[in-house]
Design a protein around this motif. Sequence first.
Motif, PDB file in Angstrom:
ATOM      1  N   MET A  30      49.059  -2.554  25.492  1.00 33.68           N
ATOM      2  CA  MET A  30      50.078  -3.317  24.762  1.00 33.68           C
ATOM      3  C   MET A  30      49.452  -4.190  23.684  1.00 33.68           C
ATOM      4  SD  MET A  30      52.896  -4.513  27.490  1.00 33.68           S
ATOM      5  CE  MET A  30      53.709  -3.263  28.486  1.00 33.68           C
ATOM      6  N   GLU A  31      48.229  -4.619  23.932  1.00 31.90           N
ATOM      7  CA  GLU A  31      47.533  -5.411  22.932  1.00 31.90           C
ATOM      8  C   GLU A  31      47.307  -4.575  21.663  1.00 31.90           C
ATOM      9  OE1 GLU A  31      43.736  -6.936  24.183  1.00 31.90           O
ATOM     10  OE2 GLU A  31      43.782  -8.506  22.652  1.00 31.90           O
ATOM     11  N   VAL A  32      47.018  -3.297  21.856  1.00 26.27           N
ATOM     12  CA  VAL A  32      46.812  -2.404  20.715  1.00 26.27           C
ATOM     13  C   VAL A  32      48.118  -2.272  19.920  1.00 26.27           C
ATOM     14  CG1 VAL A  32      46.124  -0.087  19.997  1.00 26.27           C
ATOM     15  CG2 VAL A  32      45.018  -1.146  21.980  1.00 26.27           C
ATOM     16  N   VAL A  33      49.229  -2.194  20.646  1.00 25.33           N
ATOM     17  CA  VAL A  33      50.530  -2.124  19.982  1.00 25.33           C
ATOM     18  C   VAL A  33      50.722  -3.369  19.121  1.00 25.33           C
ATOM     19  CG1 VAL A  33      53.039  -2.096  20.350  1.00 25.33           C
ATOM     20  CG2 VAL A  33      51.545  -0.713  21.817  1.00 25.33           C
ATOM     21  N   LYS A  37      51.506  -3.914  15.172  1.00 22.43           N
ATOM     22  CA  LYS A  37      52.785  -4.495  14.741  1.00 22.43           C
ATOM     23  C   LYS A  37      52.623  -5.853  14.065  1.00 22.43           C
ATOM     24  CE  LYS A  37      56.610  -3.841  17.381  1.00 22.43           C
ATOM     25  NZ  LYS A  37      57.387  -3.711  18.650  1.00 22.43           N
ATOM     26  N   ASN A  38      51.705  -6.629  14.580  1.00 24.31           N
ATOM     27  CA  ASN A  38      51.559  -7.991  14.058  1.00 24.31           C
ATOM     28  C   ASN A  38      50.118  -8.310  13.678  1.00 24.31           C
ATOM     29  OD1 ASN A  38      54.374  -8.647  14.766  1.00 24.31           O
ATOM     30  ND2 ASN A  38      53.617  -8.544  16.879  1.00 24.31           N
ATOM     31  N   PRO A  39      49.557  -7.565  12.738  1.00 25.36           N
ATOM     32  CA  PRO A  39      48.138  -7.780  12.427  1.00 25.36           C
ATOM     33  C   PRO A  39      47.841  -9.188  11.919  1.00 25.36           C
ATOM     34  CG  PRO A  39      49.172  -6.298  10.832  1.00 25.36           C
ATOM     35  CD  PRO A  39      50.150  -6.493  11.936  1.00 25.36           C
ATOM     36  N   GLU A  40      48.821  -9.801  11.210  1.00 32.75           N
ATOM     37  CA  GLU A  40      48.555 -11.149  10.629  1.00 32.75           C
ATOM     38  C   GLU A  40      48.196 -12.167  11.696  1.00 32.75           C
ATOM     39  OE1 GLU A  40      52.274 -10.535  11.141  1.00 32.75           O
ATOM     40  OE2 GLU A  40      51.393  -8.726  10.273  1.00 32.75           O
ATOM     41  N   LEU A  45      43.493 -15.745  11.528  1.00 38.07           N
ATOM     42  CA  LEU A  45      42.484 -16.580  12.186  1.00 38.07           C
ATOM     43  C   LEU A  45      41.083 -16.055  11.924  1.00 38.07           C
ATOM     44  CD1 LEU A  45      44.178 -17.281  15.636  1.00 38.07           C
ATOM     45  CD2 LEU A  45      44.203 -18.692  13.579  1.00 38.07           C
ATOM     46  N   GLY A  46      41.002 -15.016  11.110  1.00 40.68           N
ATOM     47  CA  GLY A  46      39.686 -14.470  10.781  1.00 40.68           C
ATOM     48  C   GLY A  46      39.198 -13.421  11.765  1.00 40.68           C
ATOM     49  N   ALA A  47      40.072 -13.015  12.709  1.00 41.95           N
ATOM     50  CA  ALA A  47      39.638 -12.028  13.699  1.00 41.95           C
ATOM     51  C   ALA A  47      39.601 -10.626  13.091  1.00 41.95           C
ATOM     52  CB  ALA A  47      40.597 -12.031  14.886  1.00 41.95           C
ATOM     53  N   LYS A  48      38.671  -9.827  13.576  1.00 47.01           N
ATOM     54  CA  LYS A  48      38.628  -8.423  13.177  1.00 47.01           C
ATOM     55  C   LYS A  48      39.345  -7.613  14.243  1.00 47.01           C
ATOM     56  CE  LYS A  48      34.110  -8.516  10.862  1.00 47.01           C
ATOM     57  NZ  LYS A  48      33.124  -9.374  11.555  1.00 47.01           N
ATOM     58  N   ILE A  49      40.300  -6.826  13.808  1.00 46.24           N
ATOM     59  CA  ILE A  49      41.049  -6.014  14.767  1.00 46.24           C
ATOM     60  C   ILE A  49      40.194  -4.812  15.176  1.00 46.24           C
ATOM     61  CG2 ILE A  49      43.072  -4.492  14.975  1.00 46.24           C
ATOM     62  CD1 ILE A  49      44.591  -6.603  13.285  1.00 46.24           C
ATOM     63  N   PHE A 151      35.672   2.603   7.429  1.00 49.44           N
ATOM     64  CA  PHE A 151      36.886   1.838   7.089  1.00 49.44           C
ATOM     65  C   PHE A 151      36.789   0.438   7.683  1.00 49.44           C
ATOM     66  CE2 PHE A 151      38.499   4.001  10.957  1.00 49.44           C
ATOM     67  CZ  PHE A 151      39.267   3.037  11.581  1.00 49.44           C
ATOM     68  N   GLY A 152      37.400  -0.482   6.983  1.00 45.02           N
ATOM     69  CA  GLY A 152      37.342  -1.874   7.408  1.00 45.02           C
ATOM     70  C   GLY A 152      38.137  -2.072   8.690  1.00 45.02           C
ATOM     71  N   PRO A 153      37.874  -3.156   9.401  1.00 49.54           N
ATOM     72  CA  PRO A 153      38.560  -3.376  10.668  1.00 49.54           C
ATOM     73  C   PRO A 153      40.050  -3.662  10.485  1.00 49.54           C
ATOM     74  CG  PRO A 153      37.166  -5.265  10.138  1.00 49.54           C
ATOM     75  CD  PRO A 153      36.899  -4.220   9.100  1.00 49.54           C
ATOM     76  N   ASN A 154      40.452  -4.089   9.328  1.00 52.64           N
ATOM     77  CA  ASN A 154      41.855  -4.476   9.180  1.00 52.64           C
ATOM     78  C   ASN A 154      42.650  -3.551   8.268  1.00 52.64           C
ATOM     79  OD1 ASN A 154      41.291  -6.607  10.923  1.00 52.64           O
ATOM     80  ND2 ASN A 154      40.631  -7.923   9.233  1.00 52.64           N
ATOM     81  N   THR A 155      42.336  -2.257   8.328  1.00 56.17           N
ATOM     82  CA  THR A 155      43.069  -1.310   7.488  1.00 56.17           C
ATOM     83  C   THR A 155      44.339  -0.809   8.168  1.00 56.17           C
ATOM     84  OG1 THR A 155      41.650   0.390   8.379  1.00 56.17           O
ATOM     85  CG2 THR A 155      41.146  -0.344   6.154  1.00 56.17           C
ATOM     86  N   GLY A 156      44.544  -1.183   9.425  1.00 47.26           N
ATOM     87  CA  GLY A 156      45.765  -0.758  10.114  1.00 47.26           C
ATOM     88  C   GLY A 156      45.653   0.596  10.794  1.00 47.26           C
TER      89      GLY A 156
END
Length: 273
Positions: A30-33, A37-40, A45-49, A151-156
């Motif tokens: 669910m965390e991955v979901v 859904k809510n990457p912001e 906070l500067g976190a890398k997904i 690819f960057g960590p925050n490309t979705g």
Amino acid sequence: STAKISEKGTKSSVTFEDVAGLQEAKVEVMEVVDFLKNPETYTQLGAKIPKGVMLVGPPGTGKTLMARAVAGEADVPFFSISGSEFVEMFIGVGASRVRDLFKKAKEKSPSIIFIDEIDSVGRTRGQANVHQSNDERESTLNQLLTELDGFGPNTGVIVIAATNRPDVLDQALLRPGRFDRSIHLELPTKAERKEIFEVHLKPLKLAPNVDREVLAQLSPGFSGADIANICNEAALIAARKKKSAVEQEDFMEARDRIVGGMERKSKIISDKE
Ligand code: ATP
């Protein structure tokens, strides 16, 4: 496994409701979901997904189903490929397929890439495999590592891989920034088997004598895939007998057939040894 090839990135209609049991794995997934859904929430906070998640578990425990449910719950396109498809490819084809898949997934981001049977490409390098030239497997694996790093960590895009052989995986796959999270799926307990039966009994027309408790009791060691199989086989048996509803005895007969099939399979395996 259910997903063969889906390079078009179709939306998945599977949700967590289709996945019975696996409570702990569901919580982690669910965390991955939420990343999708809510990457912001994370990036502000500067976190890398995380980019990669490894689903580990025996055959038929719902790894493909779970990956599809992530895409379904997040309502993002699902791209999938199976490591075993690369086994018979010519040199360079595997690598270019991997490159293509990542390109398409990035274009449709946020999205999920699912790599089933990653162990067939992601075996420790230098290990011989009778089915395949190591060169091809290694070039596919190297391309996969290149894509993951590229690819960057925050490309979705989140890559979910599945394996039932974590022991043979090339450790390079598991490094930080790659598949650095593992989620374990276990064979279901009796209570979980009952829940899985509930899911797969739902579409069937059942006689009043069908007893879920007994079905769960009499299927120790069965995976979710085995249970899905029993349910469909029971309906086929009942239909062949021209019944108007599926009865308990049809499930018992289906179960015995499937147990027979498993015994034959394990006999063949032990005969080979
Ligand atoms: P493999 O390792 O063989 O690829 P897998 O772990 O990916 O297997 P799936 O392909 O997801 O397993 O499971 C096959 C089918 O079994 C699913 O489509 C579903 O019908 C059923 N199934 C498996 N696990 C569950 C579960 N936990 N709840 C409901 N159905 C399940």
